[in-house]
Design an enzyme around this catalytic site. Sequence first.
Site, PDB file in Angstrom:
ATOM      1  N   THR A 116       0.856  -1.183   0.000  1.00 21.12           N
ATOM      2  CA  THR A 116       0.000   0.000   0.000  1.00 21.12           C
ATOM      3  C   THR A 116       0.890   1.231   0.000  1.00 21.12           C
ATOM      4  O   THR A 116       1.711   1.414   0.898  1.00 21.12           O
ATOM      5  CB  THR A 116      -0.935   0.004   1.228  1.00 21.12           C
ATOM      6  OG1 THR A 116      -1.714  -1.201   1.210  1.00 21.12           O
ATOM      7  CG2 THR A 116      -1.863   1.210   1.195  1.00 21.12           C
ATOM      8  N   TYR A 117       0.714   2.054  -1.040  1.00 20.50           N
ATOM      9  CA  TYR A 117       1.535   3.247  -1.225  1.00 20.50           C
ATOM     10  C   TYR A 117       0.792   4.491  -0.739  1.00 20.50           C
ATOM     11  O   TYR A 117      -0.428   4.588  -0.860  1.00 20.50           O
ATOM     12  CB  TYR A 117       1.911   3.414  -2.704  1.00 20.50           C
ATOM     13  CG  TYR A 117       2.957   2.424  -3.125  1.00 20.50           C
ATOM     14  CD1 TYR A 117       4.303   2.766  -3.081  1.00 20.50           C
ATOM     15  CD2 TYR A 117       2.613   1.144  -3.531  1.00 20.50           C
ATOM     16  CE1 TYR A 117       5.274   1.847  -3.441  1.00 20.50           C
ATOM     17  CE2 TYR A 117       3.578   0.222  -3.899  1.00 20.50           C
ATOM     18  CZ  TYR A 117       4.904   0.577  -3.846  1.00 20.50           C
ATOM     19  OH  TYR A 117       5.866  -0.329  -4.192  1.00 20.50           O
ATOM     20  N   TYR A 118       1.578   5.428  -0.215  1.00 25.63           N
ATOM     21  CA  TYR A 118       1.040   6.665   0.345  1.00 25.63           C
ATOM     22  C   TYR A 118       1.724   7.859  -0.304  1.00 25.63           C
ATOM     23  O   TYR A 118       2.889   7.783  -0.684  1.00 25.63           O
ATOM     24  CB  TYR A 118       1.283   6.710   1.860  1.00 25.63           C
ATOM     25  CG  TYR A 118       0.504   5.645   2.589  1.00 25.63           C
ATOM     26  CD1 TYR A 118      -0.757   5.905   3.092  1.00 25.63           C
ATOM     27  CD2 TYR A 118       1.033   4.368   2.735  1.00 25.63           C
ATOM     28  CE1 TYR A 118      -1.484   4.910   3.741  1.00 25.63           C
ATOM     29  CE2 TYR A 118       0.313   3.366   3.377  1.00 25.63           C
ATOM     30  CZ  TYR A 118      -0.948   3.650   3.874  1.00 25.63           C
ATOM     31  OH  TYR A 118      -1.667   2.657   4.498  1.00 25.63           O
ATOM     32  N   VAL A 178      -2.612   5.874  -1.942  1.00 25.69           N
ATOM     33  CA  VAL A 178      -2.660   6.003  -3.395  1.00 25.69           C
ATOM     34  C   VAL A 178      -3.240   4.745  -4.027  1.00 25.69           C
ATOM     35  O   VAL A 178      -4.183   4.806  -4.803  1.00 25.69           O
ATOM     36  CB  VAL A 178      -1.248   6.293  -3.977  1.00 25.69           C
ATOM     37  CG1 VAL A 178      -1.273   6.339  -5.490  1.00 25.69           C
ATOM     38  CG2 VAL A 178      -0.677   7.565  -3.395  1.00 25.69           C
ATOM     39  N   LEU A 179      -2.667   3.588  -3.673  1.00 28.09           N
ATOM     40  CA  LEU A 179      -3.055   2.337  -4.321  1.00 28.09           C
ATOM     41  C   LEU A 179      -2.446   1.176  -3.552  1.00 28.09           C
ATOM     42  O   LEU A 179      -1.358   1.310  -2.984  1.00 28.09           O
ATOM     43  CB  LEU A 179      -2.520   2.326  -5.764  1.00 28.09           C
ATOM     44  CG  LEU A 179      -2.936   1.195  -6.692  1.00 28.09           C
ATOM     45  CD1 LEU A 179      -4.413   1.305  -7.046  1.00 28.09           C
ATOM     46  CD2 LEU A 179      -2.105   1.234  -7.968  1.00 28.09           C
TER      47      LEU A 179
END
Length: 183
Positions: free
Chosen positions: A33-35, A103-104
């Site tokens: 999980t990207y931030y 983000v995703l």
Amino acid sequence: MIEVEIKGYADDEVFKRVRRNFQPIRREHQEDTYYNHPCRDFSSTDEALRIRIRRFNGHFEAFLTYKGPKIDGHSKSRVEVEVPINDPDKHAEILRNLGFNEVLTIDKVREKYYVDKGVIIALDEVSGIGKFIEIETFTERKEEVPKIVSFLRKVLSDLGVTKFERRSYLELLLKKAGDNGKT
């Protein structure tokens, strides 16, 4: 620490060659999980912040990872700082409370293989974009990166990889989502 990494597109034949020629480490399911930072756009600064959850053999590990901008034009090499975390949900809550935006989440199955002297190959099946191969190692010395990149690229070429990719899975999935939105 500098992560020196090369990624290429793979097919079943490349996967078979790796499985035949290198020692397996393990197969794992990964959720990344990207931030994005609240005050600067990581896509503009070429940085990344993620929480990775690895599941394997009935266990799980989680890590918070910062990746700095790529340091050359031929690879995905960059400074990487990674710390283990015990409760990824609580860490995600802290990031959200600090203003970081999710983000995703990328879902993939990764098979890891030992090559030699700290060099690892990963066979990745990434949901939504397909099969890839990554080869990586670490160094403390930036001046060693070109020589290491050359060696890693040769290993992948010898395995039959003909198309290389510097973009991250996040970049590839965001581009695909953008392309699909233009229909």
